[in-house]
Design a protein around this motif. Structure first.
Motif, PDB file in Angstrom:
ATOM      1  N   GLU A  96       0.829  -1.208   0.000  1.00 45.55           N
ATOM      2  CA  GLU A  96       0.000   0.000   0.000  1.00 45.55           C
ATOM      3  C   GLU A  96       0.865   1.261   0.000  1.00 45.55           C
ATOM      4  O   GLU A  96       0.514   2.267  -0.620  1.00 45.55           O
ATOM      5  CB  GLU A  96      -0.915  -0.008   1.230  1.00 45.55           C
ATOM      6  CG  GLU A  96      -1.940   1.094   1.220  1.00 45.55           C
ATOM      7  CD  GLU A  96      -2.891   0.994   2.396  1.00 45.55           C
ATOM      8  OE1 GLU A  96      -3.185   2.054   2.991  1.00 45.55           O
ATOM      9  OE2 GLU A  96      -3.324  -0.124   2.731  1.00 45.55           O
ATOM     10  N   THR A 130       1.461   2.070  -3.617  1.00 43.32           N
ATOM     11  CA  THR A 130       0.282   2.506  -4.382  1.00 43.32           C
ATOM     12  C   THR A 130      -0.255   3.856  -3.905  1.00 43.32           C
ATOM     13  O   THR A 130      -0.944   4.537  -4.650  1.00 43.32           O
ATOM     14  CB  THR A 130      -0.844   1.454  -4.318  1.00 43.32           C
ATOM     15  OG1 THR A 130      -1.211   1.229  -2.949  1.00 43.32           O
ATOM     16  CG2 THR A 130      -0.403   0.156  -4.967  1.00 43.32           C
ATOM     17  N   ARG A 131       0.076   4.241  -2.679  1.00 47.44           N
ATOM     18  CA  ARG A 131      -0.442   5.505  -2.146  1.00 47.44           C
ATOM     19  C   ARG A 131       0.584   6.635  -2.192  1.00 47.44           C
ATOM     20  O   ARG A 131       0.320   7.738  -1.741  1.00 47.44           O
ATOM     21  CB  ARG A 131      -0.906   5.299  -0.705  1.00 47.44           C
ATOM     22  CG  ARG A 131      -2.075   4.315  -0.638  1.00 47.44           C
ATOM     23  CD  ARG A 131      -2.602   4.165   0.725  1.00 47.44           C
ATOM     24  NE  ARG A 131      -3.349   5.381   1.061  1.00 47.44           N
ATOM     25  CZ  ARG A 131      -3.846   5.634   2.242  1.00 47.44           C
ATOM     26  NH1 ARG A 131      -3.676   4.790   3.219  1.00 47.44           N
ATOM     27  NH2 ARG A 131      -4.511   6.738   2.467  1.00 47.44           N
ATOM     28  N   THR A 132       1.775   6.348  -2.724  1.00 47.26           N
ATOM     29  CA  THR A 132       2.838   7.348  -2.787  1.00 47.26           C
ATOM     30  C   THR A 132       2.940   7.894  -4.206  1.00 47.26           C
ATOM     31  O   THR A 132       2.789   7.150  -5.166  1.00 47.26           O
ATOM     32  CB  THR A 132       4.179   6.710  -2.378  1.00 47.26           C
ATOM     33  OG1 THR A 132       4.045   6.174  -1.057  1.00 47.26           O
ATOM     34  CG2 THR A 132       5.302   7.718  -2.394  1.00 47.26           C
ATOM     35  N   GLY A 177       1.007   6.787  -7.513  1.00 46.02           N
ATOM     36  CA  GLY A 177       0.435   5.466  -7.284  1.00 46.02           C
ATOM     37  C   GLY A 177       0.646   4.539  -8.468  1.00 46.02           C
ATOM     38  O   GLY A 177      -0.002   3.505  -8.594  1.00 46.02           O
ATOM     39  N   ASP A 178       1.574   4.902  -9.331  1.00 48.27           N
ATOM     40  CA  ASP A 178       1.831   4.171 -10.568  1.00 48.27           C
ATOM     41  C   ASP A 178       3.066   3.296 -10.390  1.00 48.27           C
ATOM     42  O   ASP A 178       4.172   3.806 -10.193  1.00 48.27           O
ATOM     43  CB  ASP A 178       2.047   5.199 -11.694  1.00 48.27           C
ATOM     44  CG  ASP A 178       2.485   4.568 -12.990  1.00 48.27           C
ATOM     45  OD1 ASP A 178       2.159   3.391 -13.221  1.00 48.27           O
ATOM     46  OD2 ASP A 178       3.149   5.260 -13.782  1.00 48.27           O
TER      47      ASP A 178
END
Length: 201
Positions: A61, A64-66, A69-70
């Protein structure tokens, strides 16, 4: 099919695509025999692994949240100690997770890593790009000089002090490697090592 690297001392380096079973059979023999030739699963894309293995390695996560998110790419690294990845830098941030065994990572700020790289190129009488690296860093004199500069010396070829960081990762530990930061990685100890990383934007 996954990418396998074959090395034999300082002079031989080959890269080929092969079934994962080739590495697994070699790794079993290497645990009990003193293998001169080494096989290493290096930068094998996770999406080319068998589905059960992919399912065991979900994108964290944190990745994906940094940023955007790619996930640019995700790879697995499997070997039998000792393994070695020469000094290089990546064009994207990297979350590196140790799955099994132990690895030591030496990490240098962009300008410090560039100074080491440039010093090695001067010693070689060469002038190549530090952005696009290939087999030349995996064998021969360049490999030897890079390895000595990072792992044996505390100074560049010009005698300047190398400033950087070192961290030992055990199974379950991870490290964030910022975009453009230079790093070299070695496995230590004995037995199998495994790592996975996610490059993201």
């Amino acid at each position: 099919m996954i990418p396998l690297e074959l090395t034999d001392g300082e002079t031989k380096f080959d890269r080929a695509e092969a079934p994962l079973s080739i590495f697994l059979e070699w790794a079993e023999r290497a645990r009990t025999e003193n293998a001169q030739q080494r096989l290493y699963v290096a930068q094998a894309p996770l999406n080319r692994l068998p589905k059960p293995m992919q399912d065991d390695l979900p994108t964290p996560e944190l990745v994906t949240r940094t940023g955007k998110g790619d996930v640019y790419d995700a790879s697995i690294w499997l070997g039998v100690a000792p393994t070695y990845t020469p000094l290089h830098r990546d064009p994207n941030p990297n979350l590196y997770l140790q799955l099994a065994g132990r690895k030591v990572i030496r990490l240098l700020k962009p300008d410090a890593g560039q100074a080491v790289f440039d010093g090695v190129q001067v010693a070689l009488g060469s002038k190549v790009s530090s952005r696009f690296r290939g087999e030349e860093m995996m064998k021969g004199r360049e490999k030897s000089l890079l390895e000595a500069s990072i792992w044996s010396s505390k100074t560049t070829q010009d005698g300047e002090k190398i400033e950087g960081f070192e961290e030992t990762l055990d199974a379950g530990q991870s490290m964030f490697i910022p975009e453009g930061w230079w790093h070299s990685v070695k496995s230590v100890g004995t037995g199998c090592t495994g790592s996975v990383n996610w490059w993201f934007r």
